[in-house]
Design a protein around this motif. Structure first.
Motif, PDB file in Angstrom:
ATOM      1  N   GLN A 166      -9.361   1.778  -0.081  1.00  0.00           N
ATOM      2  CA  GLN A 166      -8.662   1.069  -1.144  1.00  0.00           C
ATOM      3  C   GLN A 166      -8.615  -0.415  -0.811  1.00  0.00           C
ATOM      4  OE1 GLN A 166      -4.898   2.789  -2.114  1.00  0.00           O
ATOM      5  NE2 GLN A 166      -4.583   1.507  -3.902  1.00  0.00           N
ATOM      6  N   GLN A 170      -7.077  -4.341  -1.863  1.00  0.00           N
ATOM      7  CA  GLN A 170      -6.012  -5.078  -2.543  1.00  0.00           C
ATOM      8  C   GLN A 170      -6.407  -6.558  -2.648  1.00  0.00           C
ATOM      9  OE1 GLN A 170      -5.011  -3.257   0.491  1.00  0.00           O
ATOM     10  NE2 GLN A 170      -4.995  -1.486  -0.871  1.00  0.00           N
ATOM     11  N   VAL A 229      -4.836 -10.451  -3.809  1.00  0.00           N
ATOM     12  CA  VAL A 229      -3.646 -11.246  -4.102  1.00  0.00           C
ATOM     13  C   VAL A 229      -4.075 -12.667  -4.431  1.00  0.00           C
ATOM     14  CG1 VAL A 229      -1.465 -12.134  -3.235  1.00  0.00           C
ATOM     15  CG2 VAL A 229      -2.220  -9.840  -2.568  1.00  0.00           C
ATOM     16  N   GLY A 278      -7.997  -4.476   2.923  1.00  0.00           N
ATOM     17  CA  GLY A 278      -8.208  -3.050   2.736  1.00  0.00           C
ATOM     18  C   GLY A 278      -9.485  -2.572   3.390  1.00  0.00           C
ATOM     19  N   ALA A 321     -11.403  -3.398  -8.307  1.00  0.00           N
ATOM     20  CA  ALA A 321     -10.058  -3.822  -7.918  1.00  0.00           C
ATOM     21  C   ALA A 321      -9.725  -5.151  -8.565  1.00  0.00           C
ATOM     22  CB  ALA A 321      -9.975  -3.941  -6.400  1.00  0.00           C
ATOM     23  N   GLY A 378      -6.526  -8.306  -8.908  1.00  0.00           N
ATOM     24  CA  GLY A 378      -5.266  -8.859  -8.466  1.00  0.00           C
ATOM     25  C   GLY A 378      -4.248  -8.814  -9.585  1.00  0.00           C
ATOM     26  N   GLN A 379      -3.054  -9.314  -9.293  1.00  0.00           N
ATOM     27  CA  GLN A 379      -1.965  -9.250 -10.276  1.00  0.00           C
ATOM     28  C   GLN A 379      -2.019 -10.394 -11.280  1.00  0.00           C
ATOM     29  OE1 GLN A 379      -1.745 -10.572  -7.321  1.00  0.00           O
ATOM     30  NE2 GLN A 379      -0.582 -12.473  -7.572  1.00  0.00           N
TER      31      GLN A 379
END
Length: 113
Positions: free
Chosen positions: A1, A3, A5, A26, A102, A104-105
Motif C-alpha cells: 500500500q 500513501q 501527502v 509505503g 494512489a 493524496g488528500q
C-alpha cells in the motif's frame, strides 16, 4: 500500500508563485511515475503534469511554460513549481502515483487579488 501527502498550497496574487510537494511512502518497488492533477470549481479533475521514472515530463497546454514538475527520489518527493499563477489556476491540487492507483488528500491553491 502506498500513501501520498501533499503540501505547499495557499493563497497567492496573480503573477505569484507556489511550490507544491508530494511525499510518497509505503511498499514501493523502484521509482514510479508521478503526476499532479487539479480540480477547479465546476470541472472534473484534470492532469496538469506528469513525470516518468526516468524524468521525462508532460504538461497540459494550460500550464506549459509556467509549471515545472520534478522529482527527488532520494527523499521520495515530487514537486510542482507553479509560476505566473492565474486566477483560473485556482483549485484543489492532487498528487498521484498512477501505477499504484494512489492519491493524496489534495491541497488548495487560490489565486486572487
Amino acid at each position: 500500500q502506498v500513501q501520498l501527502v501533499e503540501s505547499g498550497g495557499g493563497w497567492v496574487q496573480p503573477g505569484g508563485s507556489l511550490r507544491l510537494s508530494c511525499t510518497i511512502s509505503g511498499s514501493l518497488a523502484g521509482r514510479p511515475s508521478m503526476a499532479w492533477y487539479r480540480q477547479t470549481p465546476g470541472n472534473e479533475r484534470e492532469r496538469v503534469a506528469h513525470i516518468t521514472s526516468l524524468g521525462a515530463t508532460i504538461y497540459d497546454d494550460s500550464v506549459k511554460g509556467r509549471f515545472t514538475i520534478s522529482r527527488d527520489d532520494a527523499n521520495y518527493t515530487t514537486y510542482l513549481q507553479m509560476n505566473n499563477l492565474k486566477p483560473e489556476d485556482t483549485g484543489i491540487y492532487y498528487c498521484t502515483a498512477p501505477f499504484f492507483q494512489a492519491w493524496g488528500q489534495g491541497t488548495q491553491v487560490t489565486v486572487s487579488s
